[in-house]
Design an enzyme around this catalytic site. Sequence first.
Site, PDB file in Angstrom:
ATOM      1  N   CYS A 115      37.847  28.598  43.127  1.00 53.92           N
ATOM      2  CA  CYS A 115      36.441  28.920  43.345  1.00 53.92           C
ATOM      3  C   CYS A 115      35.700  27.643  43.769  1.00 53.92           C
ATOM      4  O   CYS A 115      36.042  27.054  44.790  1.00 53.92           O
ATOM      5  CB  CYS A 115      35.872  29.551  42.072  1.00 53.92           C
ATOM      6  SG  CYS A 115      34.200  30.204  42.190  1.00 53.92           S
ATOM      7  N   ASP A 162      37.631  39.761  49.213  1.00 54.72           N
ATOM      8  CA  ASP A 162      36.645  38.857  48.617  1.00 54.72           C
ATOM      9  C   ASP A 162      35.341  38.954  49.407  1.00 54.72           C
ATOM     10  O   ASP A 162      35.230  38.421  50.510  1.00 54.72           O
ATOM     11  CB  ASP A 162      37.176  37.424  48.638  1.00 54.72           C
ATOM     12  CG  ASP A 162      36.298  36.447  47.872  1.00 54.72           C
ATOM     13  OD1 ASP A 162      35.129  36.772  47.623  1.00 54.72           O
ATOM     14  OD2 ASP A 162      36.795  35.355  47.528  1.00 54.72           O
ATOM     15  N   HIS A 190      37.760  38.165  44.934  1.00 59.36           N
ATOM     16  CA  HIS A 190      37.457  36.812  44.469  1.00 59.36           C
ATOM     17  C   HIS A 190      37.888  36.659  43.012  1.00 59.36           C
ATOM     18  O   HIS A 190      37.672  37.536  42.191  1.00 59.36           O
ATOM     19  CB  HIS A 190      35.960  36.540  44.588  1.00 59.36           C
ATOM     20  CG  HIS A 190      35.605  35.098  44.395  1.00 59.36           C
ATOM     21  ND1 HIS A 190      35.826  34.137  45.357  1.00 59.36           N
ATOM     22  CD2 HIS A 190      35.054  34.452  43.342  1.00 59.36           C
ATOM     23  CE1 HIS A 190      35.427  32.962  44.917  1.00 59.36           C
ATOM     24  NE2 HIS A 190      34.952  33.132  43.685  1.00 59.36           N
TER      25      HIS A 190
END
Length: 223
Positions: A115, A162, A190
């Site tokens: 991330c 995502d 994600h």
Amino acid sequence: MTSLTASDGHSFKAWEAGSAESPLAVIVVQEIFGLTTHIRNVCNDFAAEGFHVLAPAVFDRVKSDVILEYTQAGVTEGLELRSKIPSEKTLADIAACAKALREAGHKKVGIIGFCWGGLLAWLTATRTHDVDAAVSWYGGSIGSHVETAPHCPVELHFGGEDSSIPHTEIQKIRDARPEVEEYVYDDAGHGFGCPERPSFNRDARDLAWSRSVDFLKSHLEQK
């Protein structure tokens, strides 16, 4: 936990796994949720693969001992904390980890980020010479930082579902940096690598993990 000091004098904590006797070394960079149980488990998994691992508590720049829940409230607080830390300060913390691992006897050091950490892994590879290989999992905004070529081999992993990283951005990276290994997991969203998140996808996680470990080992092992 161990303590390190960056070049600007900032002292911060880092999660350490493995030891100087481990044949490989890697820096693990957190998501926007802090040094969560998941990130510590990732560190421990790398240690089991033969890595000496350091994971900097990058939120220490603004608040100590941050561990947020994988909820919208956690996302909101994490983004707020992140906004208060210039990238160059976080890269200084990563550089301190790389220095510590080299001083422990490791000639080569890798990095993997998730991330926010995925973006930081990319920035480390493109803006510094602190690492010898870099891996990013669902790193957002990399497409906005493709003007500079990485100084080391890089491998990127994205979820095809995502919504925060559109396919146009993934294609932008591919077009600008064809030398970078890039994998897209069609049915993954994600955060697909985190068992604590609703988006966890075990098949995508296991394949990305295998590829990441093999990639890092291939570039960090002493020949």
